[in-house]
Write an enzyme that holds these catalytic residues in place. Structure first.
Site, PDB file in Angstrom:
ATOM      1  N   ASN A 181      44.855  42.367  50.540  1.00 42.62           N
ATOM      2  CA  ASN A 181      46.135  43.084  50.593  1.00 42.62           C
ATOM      3  C   ASN A 181      46.870  42.712  51.884  1.00 42.62           C
ATOM      4  O   ASN A 181      46.265  42.547  52.943  1.00 42.62           O
ATOM      5  CB  ASN A 181      45.977  44.596  50.425  1.00 42.62           C
ATOM      6  CG  ASN A 181      44.952  45.244  51.316  1.00 42.62           C
ATOM      7  OD1 ASN A 181      44.026  44.613  51.795  1.00 42.62           O
ATOM      8  ND2 ASN A 181      45.106  46.534  51.535  1.00 42.62           N
ATOM      9  N   CYS A 202      45.080  49.017  40.914  1.00 49.62           N
ATOM     10  CA  CYS A 202      46.210  49.917  40.647  1.00 49.62           C
ATOM     11  C   CYS A 202      46.888  49.510  39.335  1.00 49.62           C
ATOM     12  O   CYS A 202      46.605  48.445  38.765  1.00 49.62           O
ATOM     13  CB  CYS A 202      47.201  49.893  41.807  1.00 49.62           C
ATOM     14  SG  CYS A 202      48.282  48.446  41.831  1.00 49.62           S
ATOM     15  N   CYS A 246      49.189  43.881  46.892  1.00 51.86           N
ATOM     16  CA  CYS A 246      47.771  44.198  46.702  1.00 51.86           C
ATOM     17  C   CYS A 246      46.928  42.918  46.676  1.00 51.86           C
ATOM     18  O   CYS A 246      47.429  41.833  46.381  1.00 51.86           O
ATOM     19  CB  CYS A 246      47.556  44.927  45.384  1.00 51.86           C
ATOM     20  SG  CYS A 246      48.218  46.586  45.303  1.00 51.86           S
ATOM     21  N   CYS A 249      48.726  46.132  39.319  1.00 57.65           N
ATOM     22  CA  CYS A 249      47.793  44.994  39.278  1.00 57.65           C
ATOM     23  C   CYS A 249      47.159  44.849  37.893  1.00 57.65           C
ATOM     24  O   CYS A 249      46.961  43.729  37.418  1.00 57.65           O
ATOM     25  CB  CYS A 249      46.732  45.133  40.366  1.00 57.65           C
ATOM     26  SG  CYS A 249      47.419  44.815  42.009  1.00 57.65           S
ATOM     27  N   GLU A 301      44.646  41.984  44.541  1.00 60.76           N
ATOM     28  CA  GLU A 301      44.515  41.366  43.216  1.00 60.76           C
ATOM     29  C   GLU A 301      45.716  40.478  42.909  1.00 60.76           C
ATOM     30  O   GLU A 301      45.585  39.386  42.371  1.00 60.76           O
ATOM     31  CB  GLU A 301      44.420  42.445  42.126  1.00 60.76           C
ATOM     32  CG  GLU A 301      43.241  43.396  42.269  1.00 60.76           C
ATOM     33  CD  GLU A 301      43.561  44.625  43.113  1.00 60.76           C
ATOM     34  OE1 GLU A 301      44.250  44.491  44.146  1.00 60.76           O
ATOM     35  OE2 GLU A 301      43.098  45.717  42.746  1.00 60.76           O
ATOM     36  N   GLU A 342      50.049  44.084  53.960  1.00 61.32           N
ATOM     37  CA  GLU A 342      51.002  45.191  54.068  1.00 61.32           C
ATOM     38  C   GLU A 342      52.257  44.775  54.827  1.00 61.32           C
ATOM     39  O   GLU A 342      52.330  43.698  55.424  1.00 61.32           O
ATOM     40  CB  GLU A 342      50.302  46.384  54.737  1.00 61.32           C
ATOM     41  CG  GLU A 342      49.134  46.865  53.892  1.00 61.32           C
ATOM     42  CD  GLU A 342      48.517  48.166  54.365  1.00 61.32           C
ATOM     43  OE1 GLU A 342      48.734  48.561  55.524  1.00 61.32           O
ATOM     44  OE2 GLU A 342      47.805  48.794  53.548  1.00 61.32           O
TER      45      GLU A 342
HETATM   46  N1  THU Z   1      45.682  48.120  47.293  1.00 61.02           N
HETATM   47  C1  THU Z   1      45.209  46.942  46.801  1.00 61.02           C
HETATM   48  O1  THU Z   1      45.126  45.932  47.506  1.00 61.02           O
HETATM   49  N2  THU Z   1      44.846  46.910  45.499  1.00 61.02           N
HETATM   50  C2  THU Z   1      44.929  47.961  44.633  1.00 61.02           C
HETATM   51  O2  THU Z   1      44.677  47.795  43.446  1.00 61.02           O
HETATM   52  C3  THU Z   1      45.289  49.283  45.141  1.00 61.02           C
HETATM   53  C4  THU Z   1      45.811  49.337  46.523  1.00 61.02           C
HETATM   54  C5  THU Z   1      46.112  48.157  48.708  1.00 61.02           C
HETATM   55  C6  THU Z   1      47.597  48.338  48.911  1.00 61.02           C
HETATM   56  C7  THU Z   1      47.643  48.927  50.296  1.00 61.02           C
HETATM   57  O3  THU Z   1      47.635  47.886  51.235  1.00 61.02           O
HETATM   58  C8  THU Z   1      46.345  49.704  50.419  1.00 61.02           C
HETATM   59  O4  THU Z   1      45.506  49.229  49.384  1.00 61.02           O
HETATM   60  C9  THU Z   1      46.506  51.197  50.298  1.00 61.02           C
HETATM   61  O5  THU Z   1      47.208  51.543  49.173  1.00 61.02           O
END
Ligand code: THU
Length: 136
Positions: free
Chosen positions: A41, A90, A52, A93, A54, A43
């Site tokens: 991920n 999520c 994210c 994704c 994925e 940010e």
């Molecule tokens: N996140 C992911 O990388 N994948 C997911 O399927 C759910 C959330 C990350 C996004 C963000 O950087 C952190 O997790 C918190 O939401």
């Protein structure tokens, strides 16, 4: 191969850029040819611009011409700690994964470690999905 894929996801997680949530996620996608593509991920101060793990892995793969996948391993947890819970993908994704899941579907492995994991089909995680064949 499952072990190798989880290991790759754990390794990718180390590169997560998470100054806001402090929640690190790593993903590793397995192509039909047996290649592994990693993602983490990434940010952003404008939170909605975050990508994210994925989707990072998927967009890397597709941008390199790989569009057929067998499995994805996902691992996540609080920064600086080993994963304590399973990190399920999520909704966005799941939708992105479904775009490139082949006719045999896609295996989704959520892992805390190499020996602690759960395996699902994408169909179990995203039933009745919306896909390109719905668009006339
Ligand atoms: N996140 C992911 O990388 N994948 C997911 O399927 C759910 C959330 C990350 C996004 C963000 O950087 C952190 O997790 C918190 O939401």
């Amino acid at each position: 191969m499952r072990e190798k894929l989880i290991q790759a996801a754990l390794k990718a997680r180390e590169n997560a850029y998470v100054p806001y949530s402090h929640y690190q996620v790593g993903a590793a996608l397995l192509t039909e040819e047996g290649e592994i593509l990693q993602g983490c991920n990434v940010e952003n101060a404008s939170y909605g611009a975050t990508c994210c793990a994925e989707r990072t892995a998927m967009f890397k793969a597709v941008s390199e011409g790989k569009k057929h996948f067998r499995a994805i391993a996902i691992t996540g947890g609080i920064q600086g700690k080993e994963p304590e819970d399973y990190a399920y993908p999520c909704g966005i994704c799941r939708q992105v994964l479904s775009e490139f899941a082949g006719k045999d579907g896609l295996t989704v492995i959520v892992a805390k470690s190499i020996s602690e994991y759960q395996e699902y089909s994408l169909g179990e995680l995203l039933p009745h999905s919306f896909g390109g064949d719905s668009i006339v």
